[in-house]
Enzyme design. Structure first.
Site, PDB file in Angstrom:
ATOM      1  N   GLU A   1     -18.347  -6.689  51.691  1.00  0.00           N
ATOM      2  CA  GLU A   1     -18.053  -5.259  51.608  1.00  0.00           C
ATOM      3  C   GLU A   1     -17.929  -4.917  50.135  1.00  0.00           C
ATOM      4  O   GLU A   1     -17.090  -5.483  49.442  1.00  0.00           O
ATOM      5  CB  GLU A   1     -16.689  -4.928  52.226  1.00  0.00           C
ATOM      6  CG  GLU A   1     -16.486  -5.276  53.655  1.00  0.00           C
ATOM      7  CD  GLU A   1     -15.011  -5.077  54.023  1.00  0.00           C
ATOM      8  OE1 GLU A   1     -14.218  -4.547  53.221  1.00  0.00           O
ATOM      9  OE2 GLU A   1     -14.658  -5.463  55.140  1.00  0.00           O
TER      10      GLU A   1
ATOM     11  N   ASP B   1      -4.694   1.601  50.041  1.00  0.00           N
ATOM     12  CA  ASP B   1      -4.756   0.328  49.324  1.00  0.00           C
ATOM     13  C   ASP B   1      -3.454  -0.014  48.628  1.00  0.00           C
ATOM     14  O   ASP B   1      -2.785   0.855  48.066  1.00  0.00           O
ATOM     15  CB  ASP B   1      -5.894   0.370  48.302  1.00  0.00           C
ATOM     16  CG  ASP B   1      -7.247   0.224  48.976  1.00  0.00           C
ATOM     17  OD1 ASP B   1      -7.418  -0.748  49.724  1.00  0.00           O
ATOM     18  OD2 ASP B   1      -8.113   1.102  48.788  1.00  0.00           O
TER      19      ASP B   1
END
Lengths: 264, 414
Positions: A49, A60
């Site tokens: 990815e 995140d």
């Protein structure tokens, strides 16, 4: 170009889970990201990815935030992301882009899907695109022949899992825990149950991400999931390395450890 | 006994349950704006908040409790003050100020936090988190948390912590934990990112007490409904005082909660013009501004489709304003919709224009406004000159300027 379908077929034939590695484009440098991802593939990652760095990465944790911030400071643009995908796809891994929705929205859904396919990318993971808002992206992805991957979470009720899985074509990304990205000391106990509930709602492969960072954890997850996703742990190796060469050696070593893990 | 006997509000006033229209659709869309662009993990929590709010907004016991707190704790109704000496500088137009600066904690933010703190208790959650820019929403949230015995964590950009040190101290005194956010631009947008990260981790026992009419559905609707009492009161007060509706309503727009709060009761009054003033910072041409609606483009930020300050690849552009409360590169989706439908007009006011209005109101009327609110005052000065001496202008004085004295001392060499 290796498709996700081929990856999961191969892993199933070998009676193991697939190994999925994440790195943001432009980190540690534009070329460095291709080199690191290639090393990860050589050492056993089946899928890569490539993160599209975004200014407001609200799911995140600190490690990926740090890497993304460095990448944006390095001047990474969408053209660089696509070039990174092109470089990594040459390594033989199925290569996806993981991105928050706004950069695609702004770039143009059809244009992004087309350009990603041209670069050899096989699909996207879109962590903040909900099924309610997904229609333009599903259509554009279908037209360009790329896969879509959406996330389910431990908090997702079954009917929601069914709805999200219905938007996926490549695999379903099961977030192992309630929280942001980042390696944890142990894999959340919620993960296995979520994978079970997801399987009940889809025939697609189910991969587990969030909080997986070593071979033992990879083995644990591989026992019940079709794929194991690792991101922050790779980034941590690169952040901690004194120079690029030792960074590459460190990600290679981690990928090997994880690859052994998914084969246990 | 009616639900709100002794109060100036009816349940419909408090809840905004469609009486004045303009509710979003079931996906939280105002036209093309709004919706939800969030990690799937948060969807159940947003659904839970939306479902509980749907029940609460027609629950007389809930509305009665909210009304009681507004009257006996927040100090509502707030008064309306005519400012003739200030208005001399606006071409002689008649200017009325809605005095949200006189509420407890000194800004309109208290309205929303009392409503959402009550909602938190209904949800059975024991912890609230919030983002804050100027610190006003943080102080208001810490206040409501103290009042109701909730654990409270406030995320505040490190730059803002420095600009608004006094508010940081107030929050701490009120028992809140203040977490300085050091990533990104270290201002409001980064505080929101960090609050979302906390929420997704602690959602089982935590309510994100969102401070403005932005973010994913149902926040734009909930925050608006708890803030709309400003306009409900003001509309009535202006009519009582002048026998008519105002020609124009002016408010500052950052995220947009005080503006929606005062606009909403007037949306269906076609002859009342609605003006939102964004922070023009050092000027549109410098790129250092927070002109989201006037210079931005449509995109997704913090979970909603709206106008955003972004580059051609969708990266958020950092905003600038002398006022921390307006220093935000996004805006509530209902404002985006009011702009695109032409119902409201949005213009920029520079730092310099805002500071001039700040000082002018202090000297002519003995009222020190928040720098945020000073943008609306500067807008009213401009608008008054355009509309002429017969014009009647209502300005939402959204907060008081005590917190801004550090900035003012530097700016004016006091």
């Amino acid at each position: 170009m290796t498709t996700l379908h081929a990856v999961f077929d191969k892993a199933r034939a070998e009676d193991r889970a697939a190994l999925v590695g994440y790195l943001p484009a432009g980190f540690p440098t534009k070329d460095g990201a291709v080199a690191a991802a290639t090393a990860m593939v050589e050492a056993g990652c089946d899928v890569i990815e490539i993160g599209l760095p975004y200014s407001d990465p609200l799911m995140d944790g600190p490690t990926i935030q740090d890497a993304v911030h460095r990448s944006l400071t390095n001047g990474t643009r969408i053209a660089d992301v696509l070039r990174t995908v092109e470089g990594v796809a040459k390594s033989g891994a199925a290569t996806l882009v993981m991105t928050y929705w706004n950069p695609i929205d702004r770039y143009g859904a059809e244009r992004f899907a087309r350009d990603l396919a041209s670069a050899g990318g096989v699909g996207t993971i879109t962590p903040d695109l909900t099924p309610e808002e997904s229609e333009p992206w599903l259509a554009a992805s279908k037209d360009a022949g790329i896969d879509t991957v959406f996330l389910v979470a431990p908090s997702s009720p079954d009917e929601r899992i069914a709805r999200v899985a219905g938007c996926c074509t490549g695999f379903v990304y099961a977030a192992s825990l309630m929280g942001v990205t980042g390696a944890r000391e142990s894999v959340s106990s919620a993960a296995e149950g979520l994978v079970k509930r997801t399987r009940a709602n889809t025939a697609l492969p189910v991969c587990v991400g969030l909080g997986v960072g070593n071979g033992a954890q990879a083995a644990e997850v591989a026992a019940y999931a079709d794929g194991v996703i690792v991101g922050s742990a790779f980034i941590r190796r690169l952040l901690d390395a004194p120079d690029e060469k030792s960074g590459l050696a460190a990600v290679r070593e981690l990928a090997s450890e994880l690859a052994r893990g998914v084969r246990r | 006994m009616t639900a709100t006997e002794g109060s100036i509000l009816t349940p419909a006033d408090l809840a905004g349950n469609g009486v004045h229209g303009n509710d979003p659709d079931i996906h939280g869309k105002f036209g093309i704006f709004g919706g939800r662009y969030v990690p799937e993990a948060l969807i159940p929590a947003l659904d839970e908040v939306a479902a509980e709010y749907e029940k609460a907004k027609t629950d007389l016991a809930f509305l009665r409790e909210f009304d009681h707190l507004l009257r006996t704790y927040a100090g509502r109704p707030t008064t309306l003050t005519e400012v003739p000496r200030f208005a001399e500088h606006a071409g002689g137009a008649r200017i009325l100020l809605k005095r949200e600066d006189l509420t407890h904690t000194g800004a309109h933010k208290i309205n929303n936090v009392l409503g959402q703190a009550l909602l938190t208790k209904r949800l059975g959650k024991r912890r609230v988190i919030a983002e804050t820019g100027a610190g006003q929403h943080g102080v208001a949230t810490a206040t409501a948390a103290a009042l109701m015995g909730l654990e409270c964590v406030i995320y505040m950009g490190a730059v803002d912590c420095e600009r608004q040190a006094l508010n940081v101290a107030r929050m701490k005194l009120l028992g809140a934990t203040v977490v300085p956010v050091t990533n990104g631009s270290q201002t409001l947008k980064d505080a929101i990112n960090e609050a979302f990260r906390d929420w997704v981790t602690n959602v089982d026992h935590t309510h994100y007490l969102f401070g403005t009419v932005a973010g994913p559905h149902p926040f734009p609707e909930i925050v608006r409904d708890f803030a709309r009492i400003i306009g409900v009161e003001a509309r009535r007060q202006v009519q009582e005082l002048t026998g008519r509706l105002p020609d124009a309503v002016c408010a500052a727009v950052g995220g947009g909660s005080n503006a929606i709060g005062v606009f909403h009761a007037f949306v269906e009054d076609e002859n009342v013009r609605l003006y939102g003033y964004e922070a023009g910072g050092r000027g549109a041409e410098t790129g250092e501004h927070a002109l989201t609606l006037t210079e931005g483009s449509v995109g997704v930020l913090h979970g909603a489709r709206t106008y955003v300050l972004q580059d051609e690849e969708g990266q958020t552009i950092e905003s600038h304003s002398i006022s921390a409360g307006l220093d935000y590169p996004g805006v509530g989706p209902e404002h985006a919709w009011l702009k695109d439908t032409g119902r409201a007009t949005y213009e920029g006011v520079t730092d310099a224009e805002a500071m001039e209005a700040f000082a002018l109101l202090a000297r002519t009327e003995g009222i020190i406004p928040a720098i945020e609110s000073s943008h609306a005052l500067a807008g009213a000065l401009r608008l008054g000159r355009e509309l002429g001496p017969d014009a009647l202008i209502l300005v939402n004085l959204s907060g008081r300027g005590d917190k801004d004295m550090g900035t003012a001392m530097k700016y004016f060499n006091l």
